[in-house]
Design a protein around this motif. Structure first.
Motif, short mmCIF file in Angstrom:
data_model
loop_
_atom_site.label_atom_id
_atom_site.label_comp_id
_atom_site.label_asym_id
_atom_site.label_seq_id
_atom_site.Cartn_x
_atom_site.Cartn_y
_atom_site.Cartn_z
N ILE A 63 0.83 -1.19 0.09
CA ILE A 63 -0.19 -0.05 0.01
C ILE A 63 0.90 1.13 0.04
O ILE A 63 0.69 2.17 -0.67
N LEU A 64 1.92 1.23 0.82
CA LEU A 64 2.72 2.16 0.73
C LEU A 64 3.37 2.88 -0.36
O LEU A 64 3.80 3.67 -1.04
N VAL A 65 3.90 1.61 -1.19
CA VAL A 65 4.55 1.61 -2.52
C VAL A 65 3.34 2.36 -3.39
O VAL A 65 3.68 2.96 -4.17
N ALA A 66 2.39 1.91 -3.36
CA ALA A 66 1.12 2.32 -4.31
C ALA A 66 0.93 3.92 -4.00
O ALA A 66 0.89 4.67 -4.99
N ALA A 67 0.99 4.39 -2.68
CA ALA A 67 1.04 5.86 -2.39
C ALA A 67 2.18 6.57 -3.01
O ALA A 67 2.02 7.56 -3.52
N MET A 68 3.31 6.03 -2.74
CA MET A 68 4.60 6.52 -3.45
C MET A 68 4.55 6.73 -4.86
O MET A 68 4.83 7.69 -5.50
N GLU A 69 3.88 5.78 -5.73
CA GLU A 69 3.92 6.00 -7.00
C GLU A 69 2.99 6.91 -7.42
O GLU A 69 3.38 7.55 -8.38
N LEU A 70 1.55 6.89 -6.61
CA LEU A 70 0.81 8.04 -7.08
C LEU A 70 1.47 9.39 -6.73
O LEU A 70 1.12 10.30 -7.71
N ALA A 71 2.17 9.53 -5.70
CA ALA A 71 2.86 10.74 -5.46
C ALA A 71 3.48 11.34 -6.50
O ALA A 71 3.88 12.37 -6.98
N ASP A 72 4.24 10.29 -6.94
CA ASP A 72 5.56 10.55 -8.00
C ASP A 72 4.55 11.00 -9.39
O ASP A 72 5.06 11.95 -10.02
N ARG A 73 3.46 10.44 -9.70
CA ARG A 73 2.62 10.64 -10.79
C ARG A 73 2.35 12.23 -10.54
O ARG A 73 2.17 13.03 -11.51
N ASP A 74 1.74 12.50 -9.44
CA ASP A 74 1.14 13.71 -9.09
C ASP A 74 2.13 14.71 -9.39
O ASP A 74 1.95 15.88 -10.13
N SER A 75 3.41 14.57 -8.58
CA SER A 75 4.50 15.72 -8.70
C SER A 75 5.11 15.83 -10.22
O SER A 75 5.27 16.92 -10.54
N ARG A 76 5.08 14.75 -11.16
CA ARG A 76 5.51 14.76 -12.29
C ARG A 76 4.74 15.58 -13.22
O ARG A 76 5.02 16.38 -13.95
N PHE A 83 6.49 23.67 -15.79
CA PHE A 83 7.61 24.22 -16.87
C PHE A 83 7.61 23.94 -18.31
O PHE A 83 8.55 24.31 -18.89
N GLN A 84 6.54 23.51 -18.72
CA GLN A 84 6.43 23.10 -20.22
C GLN A 84 6.47 24.10 -21.08
O GLN A 84 5.63 25.17 -20.87
N GLY A 85 7.67 24.33 -21.55
CA GLY A 85 7.70 25.53 -22.47
C GLY A 85 8.14 27.06 -22.00
O GLY A 85 8.22 27.96 -22.55
N SER A 86 8.19 26.76 -20.69
CA SER A 86 8.65 28.12 -19.75
C SER A 86 9.99 28.20 -19.32
O SER A 86 10.43 29.08 -18.91
N LEU A 98 11.78 21.83 -7.95
CA LEU A 98 11.63 20.49 -7.86
C LEU A 98 12.23 20.05 -6.02
O LEU A 98 11.54 19.42 -5.28
N ALA A 99 13.27 21.11 -5.86
CA ALA A 99 13.63 20.69 -4.56
C ALA A 99 12.77 21.41 -3.57
O ALA A 99 12.44 20.77 -2.40
N ARG A 100 11.95 22.27 -3.90
CA ARG A 100 10.73 22.93 -2.84
C ARG A 100 9.79 21.81 -2.83
O ARG A 100 8.96 21.98 -1.56
N LEU A 101 9.55 21.19 -3.68
CA LEU A 101 8.59 20.07 -3.45
C LEU A 101 8.75 19.19 -2.61
O LEU A 101 7.82 18.68 -1.69
N SER A 102 10.19 18.88 -2.31
CA SER A 102 10.58 18.06 -1.22
C SER A 102 10.31 18.63 0.18
O SER A 102 10.06 18.03 1.10
N ASP A 132 12.91 0.85 -10.99
CA ASP A 132 12.51 1.42 -12.22
C ASP A 132 12.55 2.99 -12.00
O ASP A 132 12.86 3.99 -12.98
N HIS A 133 12.22 3.65 -10.78
CA HIS A 133 12.22 5.13 -10.60
C HIS A 133 13.74 5.57 -10.82
O HIS A 133 14.00 6.47 -11.44
N ARG A 134 14.52 4.83 -10.13
CA ARG A 134 16.16 5.35 -10.47
C ARG A 134 16.61 5.41 -11.80
O ARG A 134 17.18 6.14 -12.28
N GLU A 135 16.24 4.16 -12.66
CA GLU A 135 16.50 3.92 -13.84
C GLU A 135 16.04 5.26 -14.70
O GLU A 135 16.64 5.70 -15.51
N ASN A 136 14.71 5.47 -14.62
CA ASN A 136 14.32 6.55 -15.11
C ASN A 136 15.03 7.95 -14.93
O ASN A 136 14.87 8.84 -15.70
N ALA A 137 15.25 8.02 -13.44
CA ALA A 137 15.64 9.37 -13.17
C ALA A 137 17.15 9.53 -13.74
O ALA A 137 17.60 10.48 -14.33
#
Length: 216
Positions: A63-76, A83-86, A98-102, A132-137
């Motif tokens: 469940i915690l992993v699912a919550a973290m994956e959702l948080a990742d999608r939300d922040s992305r 920032f798209q185009g800006s 990005l750091a401020r989100l942390s 997967d997260h680190r590979e993508n990063a």
């Protein structure tokens, strides 16, 4: 045809239920921290029985992993919208936001680092997610290094993948330090570290010298 329709409906309901659990868990983490999360409260907030929930998520860790994956999608999604185009390649990298989100979502940062420690065990539910997260990063940072090399903002001889791995380590390490001692500017430290890893200061100095020579 009817069987296919039933399968699609079942799949759709499964996706909805899993998302409801992930969203409920994420709310609890943000409100109370991941240590306070219980499967009973998650099930209650997701409007399902604990037994039904554990059918989709066999353990609290899942469940915690699912919550973290959702948080990742939300922040992305948030960062893409902001920032798209800006931004340009010459802006601060990574973006200070990005750091401020942390900082603003400290509970999620704590969850991520806690899962990172557990993920060294290949049997843990977080192992595949973190891999997967680190590979993508690494791939995303490597692309950033290549783009900056192309415009003269990173040393040309650098191996983008190697530098990207160091960036991921720097980012994770500084976030860990910041959680223990939040007295320093996380965004500034990360940006300074990235500049050092890419040799940006040296490249900027080289460009200035080139500009001066061209004016002589």
């Amino acid at each position: 045809m009817e069987a296919t329709t039933r399968t699609r409906r079942t799949y759709g309901k499964t996706v909805e239920r899993r998302l409801a659990v992930a969203r409920a868990a994420l709310e609890i983490v943000r409100e109370k921290g991941h240590r306070a999360l219980t499967t009973a409260e998650v099930a209650s907030r997701a409007s399902m029985s604990e037994t039904a929930m554990l059918y989709h998520f066999p353990s609290r860790d899942h469940i915690l992993v699912a919550a973290m994956e959702l948080a990742d999608r939300d922040s992305r999604t948030l960062l893409t919208e902001q920032f798209q185009g800006s931004r340009t390649l010459r802006d601060a990298w990574p973006p200070p936001e990005l750091a401020r989100l942390s900082g603003e979502d400290e509970s999620i940062t704590r969850l991520f680092l806690a899962l990172s420690a557990e993920a060294v065990n290949p049997e843990h539910p977080a192992h595949a997610y973190l891999k997967d997260h680190r590979e993508n990063a690494v791939l995303e940072f490597a692309e950033g290094v290549k783009r900056r090399q192309a415009i003269g903002y990173a040393l040309p001889g650098l191996d983008p993948i190697s530098v990207a791995r160091q960036m991921v380590a720097l980012w994770s390490g500084l976030r860990m330090q910041w959680l223990v001692d939040p007295s320093f500017d996380l965004a500034a430290e990360v940006s300074q570290g990235f500049r050092a890893l890419t040799g940006q200061a040296a490249m900027e100095a080289k460009q200035k010298i080139g500009d001066l020579i061209s004016k002589i």
